[in-house]
Scaffold this active site. Structure first.
Site, mmCIF file in Angstrom:
data_model
loop_
_atom_site.group_PDB
_atom_site.id
_atom_site.type_symbol
_atom_site.label_atom_id
_atom_site.label_comp_id
_atom_site.label_asym_id
_atom_site.label_seq_id
_atom_site.Cartn_x
_atom_site.Cartn_y
_atom_site.Cartn_z
ATOM 1 N N SER A 182 13.604 2.496 -0.487
ATOM 2 C CA SER A 182 13.824 2.186 1.170
ATOM 3 C C SER A 182 15.917 2.301 0.391
ATOM 4 O O SER A 182 15.937 3.767 -0.083
ATOM 5 C CB SER A 182 14.163 0.868 1.596
ATOM 6 O OG SER A 182 15.801 0.588 2.098
ATOM 7 N N HIS B 198 12.251 4.192 3.492
ATOM 8 C CA HIS B 198 12.666 3.932 5.151
ATOM 9 C C HIS B 198 13.739 4.806 5.807
ATOM 10 O O HIS B 198 15.046 4.552 5.285
ATOM 11 C CB HIS B 198 13.321 2.263 5.085
ATOM 12 C CG HIS B 198 12.238 1.573 5.028
ATOM 13 N ND1 HIS B 198 12.449 0.168 3.838
ATOM 14 C CD2 HIS B 198 10.526 1.081 4.391
ATOM 15 C CE1 HIS B 198 11.095 -0.173 3.460
ATOM 16 N NE2 HIS B 198 10.251 0.498 3.422
ATOM 17 N N ASP C 218 9.321 -4.987 0.983
ATOM 18 C CA ASP C 218 7.749 -3.551 1.461
ATOM 19 C C ASP C 218 7.533 -3.232 0.348
ATOM 20 O O ASP C 218 7.881 -2.460 -0.401
ATOM 21 C CB ASP C 218 8.831 -3.610 2.420
ATOM 22 C CG ASP C 218 7.673 -2.326 3.022
ATOM 23 O OD1 ASP C 218 6.709 -3.150 3.407
ATOM 24 O OD2 ASP C 218 8.515 -1.116 3.617
#
Length: 373
Positions: free
Chosen positions: A187, A213, A309
Site C-alpha cells: 500500500s 492499493h 489488509d
C-alpha cells in the site's frame, strides 16, 4: 488527594498542513476539509512552489499537499528539490488523466508518500466526496518515514543479464517454473518497494501477481513504467489470462484480483467485487486465493503500507505451505501491513527491502525449493 484529568481539555498536537495549488477553489476546499478535523490544521496555502518554499521555511509544516501543474515551477521540479534539500511528507494532488497518472508515478519515485486523484470536472463536489480519503492520506503521511532523495537520481535502464538501476547484475534462477508463484501485497510507499524487487528479478522468474492499493486510472501507468525497467514483462492483470513465468501481473485499480486454476495453468480472475478491508483491489483477496490455489508452491511478500489488509490471508498462505517474506520496519515508509503480518505469525523471514529479491532468488534457486511440487 486524587486529581481527575479531563482528556477533552488536553490540546492534542495537530498535524500542520500547507496546501500548494494554483487553483484558489482547490486551495479553499482542501483547507476547509483539513480544518474540519480535530487533529489537523491548514497553517497556510500557496498558489505556486516559490511561495510555498518560503512558507515551509517560516511555518515548518508536518505535511505538504502539492499540485502537479503550476506556474513558475511545476510540482515535480519542486518536489525533486524539496526531497533533496528538506525532505518532508508530501501528498500529491493529481488530475485523473493519462498524463496525470504518468507524472504521479514520477512523483512517487521522487519521494511523495501518496496521492489523491482530483476530478477534471466537478472539482468542488469531487474533492468533497474524497474528503475522507484526503484526511486519511494526510494522517498516514504525517507518520511516514521520509528519506532524503539522492542528489542525482540514478537512471534505471533495463539490460538483459546486466545491471538494472545501479543494482548488481540479475542472477538467473536456472529453471523456469510454471508451478511456483510469487505474490506481493503493498500500500503506501509500495510503488517504489515493488520496483525495487521487480527490477532485481531475472527473466526466468516464476509468475508474479501483485496487489498495490491504487485507484482506477493509475495502475496502467504503473505497470508500463515497471515494464520499461524490468527484465520480466509487467502488465495489468486481464480477466481469464494465463499467468506465465517471467511475467508480473498488477491488479487493476478499482478491481479485485484473484488467482484461479485451469488444468496445469494459473489464471487471473479480475472482477468488480466488493470492498474488502476497505480496499479494491485488496491484498486479502489475492492472498486468500493464492493460499487456496497455489498452496506450498507460493512465495508471499508483504511490503510497506498502512492498516492490516492481507495479514490474515498471508497466515492462511503460510498454513497452506507458502514461504513468506515481510519487509522490516526500518525500510518501510509505513510499517502497518508488515507489522500485522508479523503479529499474525505469517512471516518466515523479516528483511530489509533491498534483501528481499536476493532472498527470493536464493530460495527459488535452492535444490530443496527448485523441485518443490
Amino acid at each position: 488527594m486524587a486529581r481527575w484529568i479531563c482528556f477533552e481539555d488536553i490540546e492534542l498536537k495537530k498535524i500542520r498542513v500547507v496546501v500548494v495549488d494554483d487553483s484558489a477553489l482547490v486551495r479553499s476546499l482542501l483547507a476547509e476539509i483539513i480544518n474540519r478535523q480535530k487533529d489537523m490544521e491548514c497553517v497556510g496555502t500557496a498558489n505556486d512552489p516559490l511561495i510555498a518554499r518560503e512558507m515551509i521555511r517560516e511555518l515548518n509544516p508536518d505535511v505538504l499537499t502539492l499540485d502537479i501543474e503550476m506556474p513558475r515551477m511545476d510540482g515535480i521540479d519542486f518536489l525533486g528539490r524539496l526531497m533533496r534539500l528538506r525532505p518532508m511528507p508530501v501528498v500529491m494532488v493529481s488530475t485523473l488523466t493519462e498524463r496525470g497518472a504518468e507524472i504521479t508515478m514520477k512523483a512517487l519515485e521522487l519521494g511523495a508518500i501518496d496521492f489523491v486523484a482530483k476530478p477534471r470536472i466537478g472539482v468542488a463536489s469531487g474533492l468533497t466526496e474524497l474528503s475522507d480519503q484526503i484526511v486519511e492520506k494526510v494522517r498516514i503521511a504525517a507518520t511516514a518515514h521520509v528519506r532524503r532523495a539522492p542528489a542525482v537520481p540514478a537512471a534505471a535502464t533495463p539490460a538483459v543479464g546486466g545491471a538494472v538501476g545501479g543494482h548488481a547484475p540479475v542472477a538467473s534462477i536456472g529453471r523456469v517454473s510454471t508451478e511456483k508463484l510469487i505474490c506481493i501485497g503493498a500500500s503506501t510507499g509500495g510503488t517504489e518497494a515493488i520496483k525495487e524487487i521487480l527490477t532485481r528479478l531475472p527473466a526466468d522468474s516464476p509468475g508474479i501477481v501483485i496487489t498495490q492499493h491504487m485507484p482506477p486510472g493509475f495502475t496502467t501507468s504503473f505497470a508500463a513504467r515497471l515494464n520499461s525497467l524490468c527484465q520480466i514483462a509487467v502488465q495489468e492483470a486481464v480477466n481469464g489470462e494465463r499467468i506465465l513465468p517471467g511475467h508480473a501481473y498488477i491488479a487493476p485499480g478499482g478491481k479485485q484480483f484473484r488467482v484461479s486454476r485451469s488444468g496445469a495453468n494459473y489464471v487471473a480472475l479480475v472482477e468488480d467485487g466488493e470492498l474488502v478491508n476497505r480496499h479494491k483491489p485488496s491484498v486479502e483477496v489475492l492472498f486468500k486465493s493464492v493460499a487456496s490455489v497455489v498452496g506450498r508452491n507460493a512465495y508471499g511478500v508483504m511490503l510497506t503500507g498502512m492498516g492490516n489488509d492481507g495479514a490474515k490471508a498471508m497466515r492462511e498462505m503460510k498454513d497452506a505451505g507458502s514461504y513468506n517474506f515481510v519487509q522490516d520496519e526500518a525500510s518501510c515508509i509505513v510499517f502497518g501491513m508488515p507489522r500485522e503480518a508479523i503479529l499474525h505469525g505469517a512471516a518466515d523471514e523479516v528483511l530489509p527491502l533491498t534483501a528481499i529479491a536476493p532472498a527470493l532468488i536464493a530460495k527459488l534457486s535452492s535444490a530443496t525449493d527448485r523441485y518443490r511440487v
